[in-house]
Design an enzyme around this catalytic site. Sequence first.
Site, PDB file in Angstrom:
ATOM      1  N   GLY A 180      -0.798   4.482  -5.555  1.00  0.00           N
ATOM      2  CA  GLY A 180      -0.636   3.302  -4.718  1.00  0.00           C
ATOM      3  C   GLY A 180      -0.438   2.037  -5.533  1.00  0.00           C
ATOM      4  O   GLY A 180       0.435   1.211  -5.228  1.00  0.00           O
ATOM      5  N   GLU A 181      -1.230   1.881  -6.581  1.00  0.00           N
ATOM      6  CA  GLU A 181      -1.084   0.707  -7.451  1.00  0.00           C
ATOM      7  C   GLU A 181       0.251   0.742  -8.205  1.00  0.00           C
ATOM      8  O   GLU A 181       0.864  -0.303  -8.424  1.00  0.00           O
ATOM      9  CB  GLU A 181      -2.248   0.643  -8.437  1.00  0.00           C
ATOM     10  N   PHE A 182       0.679   1.937  -8.590  1.00  0.00           N
ATOM     11  CA  PHE A 182       1.990   2.053  -9.226  1.00  0.00           C
ATOM     12  C   PHE A 182       3.087   1.525  -8.311  1.00  0.00           C
ATOM     13  O   PHE A 182       3.990   0.797  -8.752  1.00  0.00           O
ATOM     14  CB  PHE A 182       2.287   3.506  -9.601  1.00  0.00           C
TER      15      PHE A 182
END
Length: 411
Positions: free
Chosen positions: A56-58
């Site tokens: 998700g952060e990627f």
Amino acid sequence: MYNIIMYAIQFGIAVGSIFNEKLRKMWRGEQEAVQVLRDKLEPDARYVWFHAASLGEFEQGRPLIEQIRKDYPQYKILLTFFSPSGYEVRKNYEGADIITYLPIDTVGNARRFLRTVRPVMAFFIKYEFWYNYLHILQHRGIPAYSVSSIFRPDQIFFKWYGSSYGRVLRCFTRFFVQNEESKELLGRLGISDTMVVGDTRFDRVLQIKEASKQLPLVEKFVNGGAADRKKVFVAGSSWQPDEEIFLKYFNEHEDWKLIIAPHVIGEDHLKTILSLIRDKKVVRYTQGTEEDVAEADVLIIDCFGLLSSIYHYGDVAYVGGGFGVGIHNVLEAAVWDMPVLFGPNNKHFAEAQGLLRDGGGFEIFDLESFSLLMNRFAADKEYRNACGCLAGAYVQSLAGATNKVLSNVKL
């Protein structure tokens, strides 16, 4: 205390790796990270380092990575993950020159890692606050930026017992936060180099929309088999509590076609979904032919990688997870100009709250609240379309964080 905790976590991963495949991948990846760097680093290259905890952060950092790669080709990109769920999915991502795990944040690991790579700058996405890595970056005068970060009063930094760990925030060169509350909270700690730019995920879902795939089998399902096209309901990333609600409704209503893309694609879960469906023709995507899907009422997506494109074919979307740990990505649905429904565990998701506020998102609690909404969407096309336009407008209104960040970074 922080370093003691880090060594304890490192020990726990090492022991857990004996019994757990996910931890085994993490442990092995962390142990091999510095050697990967030594093998792949180009001695004269200048590396911009991006760190994302997981997938998700990627996705939040991806617009920045790809814009830097496009506009500043003189830099190489180093991408690190903490979680196997991010690394294993994106280890072959072509937008980065080197992809590896980030070793746990002990003093020795941080020194060894940064001594090897020597980045020219670093971007930490959202909730990444690695005390030792950040202090060494600051000591060496290497700019470090926090991107799409969001802060709440209940976080440890703002508690009396978290003041020591809170010093890590002073290591950042600049914060690019999602909202005014985050800026205000950082200001209380004396941190002023903060800009409210929004969330880069809005830019990412617009990229995804632009690159969406045409799916002939889904098109045949949506358009085939009836003189008048039925309305299409897309349930994305659904869990069993979600499915138990919407399938009870659709078992009693004939005027919708239903696409289900469950979060867990396993035979046990798929069998559970099938057991909840009554008197409908159901086809699994990987097993269907055009003739099969044209006559089907329900299409189950039993593979990964298609959901963001499948939303394109819907009239109303449901995003799962709101009856569990929290909803999944509502923006991937909203960007297609349709109403988005989700369960009650959405209070810590700014994008869900924004959709609720602007009239493009709808919270459901049970079968009754779901039925009331769906009956209105079925009966009132004008209302359904108006809500969909509000959802799409919400996404468009908050795009642009990527350009705001890059215009305030010295590259």
